[in-house]
Design a protein around this motif. Structure first.
Motif, PDB file in Angstrom:
ATOM      1  N   GLN A 180      -6.090  41.359  56.330  1.00 43.56           N
ATOM      2  CA  GLN A 180      -5.892  42.343  55.271  1.00 43.56           C
ATOM      3  C   GLN A 180      -6.743  43.582  55.504  1.00 43.56           C
ATOM      4  OE1 GLN A 180      -6.097  39.100  51.938  1.00 43.56           O
ATOM      5  NE2 GLN A 180      -5.547  41.053  50.968  1.00 43.56           N
ATOM      6  N   GLN A 181      -6.224  44.708  55.040  1.00 40.25           N
ATOM      7  CA  GLN A 181      -7.003  45.941  55.060  1.00 40.25           C
ATOM      8  C   GLN A 181      -8.093  45.818  54.010  1.00 40.25           C
ATOM      9  OE1 GLN A 181      -4.205  49.097  54.382  1.00 40.25           O
ATOM     10  NE2 GLN A 181      -3.184  48.780  56.325  1.00 40.25           N
ATOM     11  N   ARG A 182      -9.151  46.610  54.180  1.00 45.09           N
ATOM     12  CA  ARG A 182     -10.288  46.562  53.261  1.00 45.09           C
ATOM     13  C   ARG A 182     -10.545  47.928  52.643  1.00 45.09           C
ATOM     14  NH1 ARG A 182     -13.273  41.528  53.010  1.00 45.09           N
ATOM     15  NH2 ARG A 182     -12.423  40.245  54.664  1.00 45.09           N
ATOM     16  N   ALA A 183     -10.967  47.886  51.391  1.00 43.66           N
ATOM     17  CA  ALA A 183     -11.378  49.102  50.688  1.00 43.66           C
ATOM     18  C   ALA A 183     -12.768  49.496  51.187  1.00 43.66           C
ATOM     19  CB  ALA A 183     -11.406  48.831  49.184  1.00 43.66           C
ATOM     20  N   PRO A 184     -13.217  50.714  50.897  1.00 40.80           N
ATOM     21  CA  PRO A 184     -14.559  51.126  51.320  1.00 40.80           C
ATOM     22  C   PRO A 184     -15.671  50.196  50.818  1.00 40.80           C
ATOM     23  CG  PRO A 184     -13.314  53.046  50.635  1.00 40.80           C
ATOM     24  CD  PRO A 184     -12.476  51.831  50.298  1.00 40.80           C
ATOM     25  N   ASN A 185     -15.449  49.522  49.687  1.00 38.54           N
ATOM     26  CA  ASN A 185     -16.463  48.598  49.162  1.00 38.54           C
ATOM     27  C   ASN A 185     -16.400  47.220  49.829  1.00 38.54           C
ATOM     28  OD1 ASN A 185     -14.183  47.444  48.023  1.00 38.54           O
ATOM     29  ND2 ASN A 185     -14.831  47.735  45.903  1.00 38.54           N
ATOM     30  N   GLY A 186     -15.485  47.044  50.788  1.00 42.50           N
ATOM     31  CA  GLY A 186     -15.388  45.786  51.523  1.00 42.50           C
ATOM     32  C   GLY A 186     -14.408  44.780  50.945  1.00 42.50           C
ATOM     33  N   LEU A 187     -13.907  45.027  49.738  1.00 49.90           N
ATOM     34  CA  LEU A 187     -12.950  44.100  49.133  1.00 49.90           C
ATOM     35  C   LEU A 187     -11.578  44.276  49.777  1.00 49.90           C
ATOM     36  CD1 LEU A 187     -13.952  44.338  45.359  1.00 49.90           C
ATOM     37  CD2 LEU A 187     -14.584  42.573  47.020  1.00 49.90           C
ATOM     38  N   THR A 188     -10.822  43.182  49.809  1.00 48.57           N
ATOM     39  CA  THR A 188      -9.503  43.226  50.438  1.00 48.57           C
ATOM     40  C   THR A 188      -8.515  44.020  49.590  1.00 48.57           C
ATOM     41  OG1 THR A 188      -8.883  41.131  49.391  1.00 48.57           O
ATOM     42  CG2 THR A 188      -9.786  41.006  51.632  1.00 48.57           C
ATOM     43  N   LEU A 189      -7.563  44.596  50.282  1.00 45.82           N
ATOM     44  CA  LEU A 189      -6.459  45.309  49.648  1.00 45.82           C
ATOM     45  C   LEU A 189      -5.184  44.502  49.876  1.00 45.82           C
ATOM     46  CD1 LEU A 189      -7.309  48.897  50.931  1.00 45.82           C
ATOM     47  CD2 LEU A 189      -7.671  48.001  48.622  1.00 45.82           C
ATOM     48  N   ALA A 190      -4.261  44.561  48.930  1.00 47.35           N
ATOM     49  CA  ALA A 190      -2.978  43.884  49.110  1.00 47.35           C
ATOM     50  C   ALA A 190      -2.346  44.437  50.385  1.00 47.35           C
ATOM     51  CB  ALA A 190      -2.081  44.117  47.910  1.00 47.35           C
ATOM     52  N   THR A 191      -2.090  43.562  51.345  1.00 49.67           N
ATOM     53  CA  THR A 191      -1.554  43.976  52.638  1.00 49.67           C
ATOM     54  C   THR A 191      -0.370  43.079  52.971  1.00 49.67           C
ATOM     55  OG1 THR A 191      -3.811  44.554  53.315  1.00 49.67           O
ATOM     56  CG2 THR A 191      -2.146  44.436  55.052  1.00 49.67           C
ATOM     57  N   PRO A 192       0.863  43.549  52.720  1.00 46.37           N
ATOM     58  CA  PRO A 192       2.038  42.723  52.999  1.00 46.37           C
ATOM     59  C   PRO A 192       2.059  42.242  54.450  1.00 46.37           C
ATOM     60  CG  PRO A 192       2.654  44.695  51.782  1.00 46.37           C
ATOM     61  CD  PRO A 192       1.211  44.859  52.186  1.00 46.37           C
ATOM     62  N   GLY A 193       2.384  40.979  54.628  1.00 47.09           N
ATOM     63  CA  GLY A 193       2.501  40.398  55.961  1.00 47.09           C
ATOM     64  C   GLY A 193       1.192  39.908  56.560  1.00 47.09           C
ATOM     65  N   ALA A 194       0.064  40.168  55.911  1.00 46.92           N
ATOM     66  CA  ALA A 194      -1.234  39.782  56.475  1.00 46.92           C
ATOM     67  C   ALA A 194      -1.375  38.273  56.636  1.00 46.92           C
ATOM     68  CB  ALA A 194      -2.371  40.324  55.616  1.00 46.92           C
ATOM     69  N   THR A 195      -0.714  37.506  55.782  1.00 45.56           N
ATOM     70  CA  THR A 195      -0.821  36.044  55.893  1.00 45.56           C
ATOM     71  C   THR A 195       0.020  35.496  57.044  1.00 45.56           C
ATOM     72  OG1 THR A 195       0.934  35.721  54.273  1.00 45.56           O
ATOM     73  CG2 THR A 195      -1.336  35.717  53.441  1.00 45.56           C
ATOM     74  N   ASP A 196       0.859  36.330  57.648  1.00 42.92           N
ATOM     75  CA  ASP A 196       1.695  35.900  58.770  1.00 42.92           C
ATOM     76  C   ASP A 196       1.046  36.148  60.127  1.00 42.92           C
ATOM     77  OD1 ASP A 196       3.710  35.199  56.955  1.00 42.92           O
ATOM     78  OD2 ASP A 196       4.537  37.230  56.979  1.00 42.92           O
ATOM     79  N   ASP A 197      -0.087  36.832  60.154  1.00 44.48           N
ATOM     80  CA  ASP A 197      -0.771  37.146  61.412  1.00 44.48           C
ATOM     81  C   ASP A 197      -1.153  35.845  62.130  1.00 44.48           C
ATOM     82  OD1 ASP A 197      -3.017  37.649  63.257  1.00 44.48           O
ATOM     83  OD2 ASP A 197      -2.921  39.691  62.484  1.00 44.48           O
ATOM     84  N   PRO A 198      -0.724  35.664  63.384  1.00 47.97           N
ATOM     85  CA  PRO A 198      -0.965  34.404  64.091  1.00 47.97           C
ATOM     86  C   PRO A 198      -2.427  34.148  64.453  1.00 47.97           C
ATOM     87  CG  PRO A 198       0.056  35.998  65.566  1.00 47.97           C
ATOM     88  CD  PRO A 198       0.047  36.612  64.195  1.00 47.97           C
ATOM     89  N   LYS A 199      -3.293  35.154  64.353  1.00 51.82           N
ATOM     90  CA  LYS A 199      -4.714  34.967  64.682  1.00 51.82           C
ATOM     91  C   LYS A 199      -5.616  35.121  63.460  1.00 51.82           C
ATOM     92  CE  LYS A 199      -4.471  35.679  69.481  1.00 51.82           C
ATOM     93  NZ  LYS A 199      -5.193  34.938  70.420  1.00 51.82           N
ATOM     94  N   ALA A 200      -5.027  35.169  62.288  1.00 52.03           N
ATOM     95  CA  ALA A 200      -5.801  35.384  61.065  1.00 52.03           C
ATOM     96  C   ALA A 200      -6.411  34.090  60.554  1.00 52.03           C
ATOM     97  CB  ALA A 200      -4.907  35.985  59.987  1.00 52.03           C
ATOM     98  N   CYS A 201      -7.416  34.261  59.748  1.00 45.54           N
ATOM     99  CA  CYS A 201      -7.933  33.165  58.941  1.00 45.54           C
ATOM    100  C   CYS A 201      -7.312  33.371  57.556  1.00 45.54           C
ATOM    101  CB  CYS A 201      -9.448  33.226  58.851  1.00 45.54           C
ATOM    102  SG  CYS A 201     -10.114  31.893  57.831  1.00 45.54           S
ATOM    103  N   VAL A 202      -6.709  32.336  57.004  1.00 44.51           N
ATOM    104  CA  VAL A 202      -6.022  32.452  55.719  1.00 44.51           C
ATOM    105  C   VAL A 202      -6.596  31.420  54.746  1.00 44.51           C
ATOM    106  CG1 VAL A 202      -3.802  32.291  54.517  1.00 44.51           C
ATOM    107  CG2 VAL A 202      -3.914  33.297  56.816  1.00 44.51           C
TER     108      VAL A 202
END
Length: 129
Positions: free
Chosen positions: A66-88
């Protein structure tokens, strides 16, 4: 003794020790968040990547992709849970409380993959860096 032999012998110990803190962070967050109000997720992680309501339960997913806001919190990022190398992380919420938590580290535990997992939930623990 040959310096390269010493380094080769120490490398597995160092990488294991480095990952131990991140694994402890993940476990601490899972313990801290179990039974907590679901609103706490947006406070310590941010916006979910995916949100699905199934009957009386809501499944909330966060991804290291997921993309991150300047404060470090995640932003809603469509498709981020489908990334084959992500931690979910998957949180099952029932009656407003977090009832079940799982994590899937698709990148594996070596090569910094565990750091991606701990980065998602590190603000949800009492042992913050």
């Amino acid at each position: 003794m040959n310096r390269s032999l010493i380094l080769a012998a120490l490398l597995p110990l160092v990488t294991t020790a480095c990952g131990a803190f991140e694994r402890a962070t993940v476990q601490s967050a899972k313990t801290s968040l179990h039974g907590a109000p679901a609103e706490q997720l947006e406070t310590c992680i941010g916006e979910p990547a995916k949100l699905v309501t199934q009957g009386h339960q809501t499944v909330v997913k966060y991804s290291s992709a997921q993309q991150r806001a300047p404060n470090g919190l995640t932003l809603a990022t469509p498709g981020a849970t489908d990334d084959p190398k992500a931690c979910v992380f998957t949180f099952t919420v029932e009656n407003g409380l977090i009832r079940h938590i799982t994590s899937e580290n698709r990148a594996g535990w070596g090569g910094g993959g565990i750091k991606n997992c701990s980065a998602i939930v590190k603000n949800c623990t009492f042992n913050q860096q």
